[in-house]
Write a protein that holds these residues in place. Structure first.
Motif, PDB file in Angstrom:
ATOM      1  N   PHE A 181      12.661 -48.862  -2.704  1.00 26.10           N
ATOM      2  CA  PHE A 181      13.357 -50.149  -3.384  1.00 26.10           C
ATOM      3  C   PHE A 181      14.799 -49.582  -3.851  1.00 26.10           C
ATOM      4  N   ALA A 182      15.339 -48.675  -4.103  1.00 23.17           N
ATOM      5  CA  ALA A 182      16.607 -48.173  -4.480  1.00 23.17           C
ATOM      6  C   ALA A 182      17.440 -48.153  -3.375  1.00 23.17           C
ATOM      7  N   LYS A 183      16.941 -47.777  -1.991  1.00 19.89           N
ATOM      8  CA  LYS A 183      17.722 -47.782  -1.024  1.00 19.89           C
ATOM      9  C   LYS A 183      17.829 -49.216  -0.503  1.00 19.89           C
ATOM     10  N   ARG A 184      16.857 -50.041  -0.518  1.00 24.86           N
ATOM     11  CA  ARG A 184      17.079 -51.388  -0.035  1.00 24.86           C
ATOM     12  C   ARG A 184      18.378 -52.211  -0.980  1.00 24.86           C
ATOM     13  N   ALA A 185      18.126 -51.712  -2.334  1.00 24.52           N
ATOM     14  CA  ALA A 185      18.959 -52.453  -3.194  1.00 24.52           C
ATOM     15  C   ALA A 185      20.530 -51.849  -2.919  1.00 24.52           C
ATOM     16  N   LEU A 186      20.682 -50.634  -2.630  1.00 20.67           N
ATOM     17  CA  LEU A 186      21.849 -49.930  -2.116  1.00 20.67           C
ATOM     18  C   LEU A 186      22.309 -50.378  -0.757  1.00 20.67           C
ATOM     19  N   ALA A 187      21.679 -50.578   0.170  1.00 18.41           N
ATOM     20  CA  ALA A 187      22.038 -51.382   1.352  1.00 18.41           C
ATOM     21  C   ALA A 187      22.441 -52.862   1.210  1.00 18.41           C
ATOM     22  N   ALA A 188      21.720 -53.596   0.388  1.00 24.28           N
ATOM     23  CA  ALA A 188      22.202 -54.853   0.140  1.00 24.28           C
ATOM     24  C   ALA A 188      23.343 -54.974  -0.744  1.00 24.28           C
ATOM     25  N   SER A 189      23.413 -54.231  -1.533  1.00 22.00           N
ATOM     26  CA  SER A 189      24.836 -54.134  -2.519  1.00 22.00           C
ATOM     27  C   SER A 189      25.991 -53.869  -1.319  1.00 22.00           C
ATOM     28  N   VAL A 204      30.604 -55.455   1.912  1.00 20.69           N
ATOM     29  CA  VAL A 204      31.437 -55.436   3.282  1.00 20.69           C
ATOM     30  C   VAL A 204      31.552 -56.837   3.721  1.00 20.69           C
ATOM     31  N   ALA A 205      30.648 -57.886   3.588  1.00 21.88           N
ATOM     32  CA  ALA A 205      30.686 -59.420   3.748  1.00 21.88           C
ATOM     33  C   ALA A 205      31.562 -59.948   3.393  1.00 21.88           C
ATOM     34  N   ALA A 206      31.808 -59.565   1.739  1.00 15.36           N
ATOM     35  CA  ALA A 206      32.753 -60.299   1.187  1.00 15.36           C
ATOM     36  C   ALA A 206      34.023 -59.949   1.721  1.00 15.36           C
TER      37      ALA A 206
END
Length: 95
Positions: free
Chosen positions: A65-73, A78-80
């Motif tokens: 869950f932490a890895k997914r949250a970090l990747a999404a953040s 990067v997208a912004a």
């Protein structure tokens, strides 16, 4: 916060009759403010995800869950930044 820095150049362009420059300035200011907010929120989420990663205690579910949250953040940040660069290019070429 003092918004005179943002509004005075726009008011000067309106007074000079340059409506296109005023609208472009207003849009540019809105993009800068929104990108700042998105950047701050992304950094906060990166810190939270890092804290979740460190405190997972080896639990695979919490670690994933932490890895997914970090990747999404990071992906959101990067997208912004990419959107900001694209809009900066468009504003510099067309306005």
């Amino acid at each position: 916060m003092n918004f005179t820095l943002f509004t005075q150049p726009i008011q000067d362009q309106i007074n000079a009759g340059n409506w296109q420059g005023a609208v472009a300035g207003l849009l540019n200011n809105a993009v800068v403010i929104l990108l700042f907010i998105v950047g701050v929120v992304s950094v906060i989420f990166i810190i939270i995800a890092g804290f979740m990663y460190v405190t997972s205690g080896g639990d695979e579910r919490r670690l994933l869950f932490a890895k997914r949250a970090l990747a999404a953040s990071v992906g959101g940040l990067v997208a912004a930044m990419a959107v900001g660069s694209i809009l900066n290019f468009i504003f510099s070429k067309f306005f």
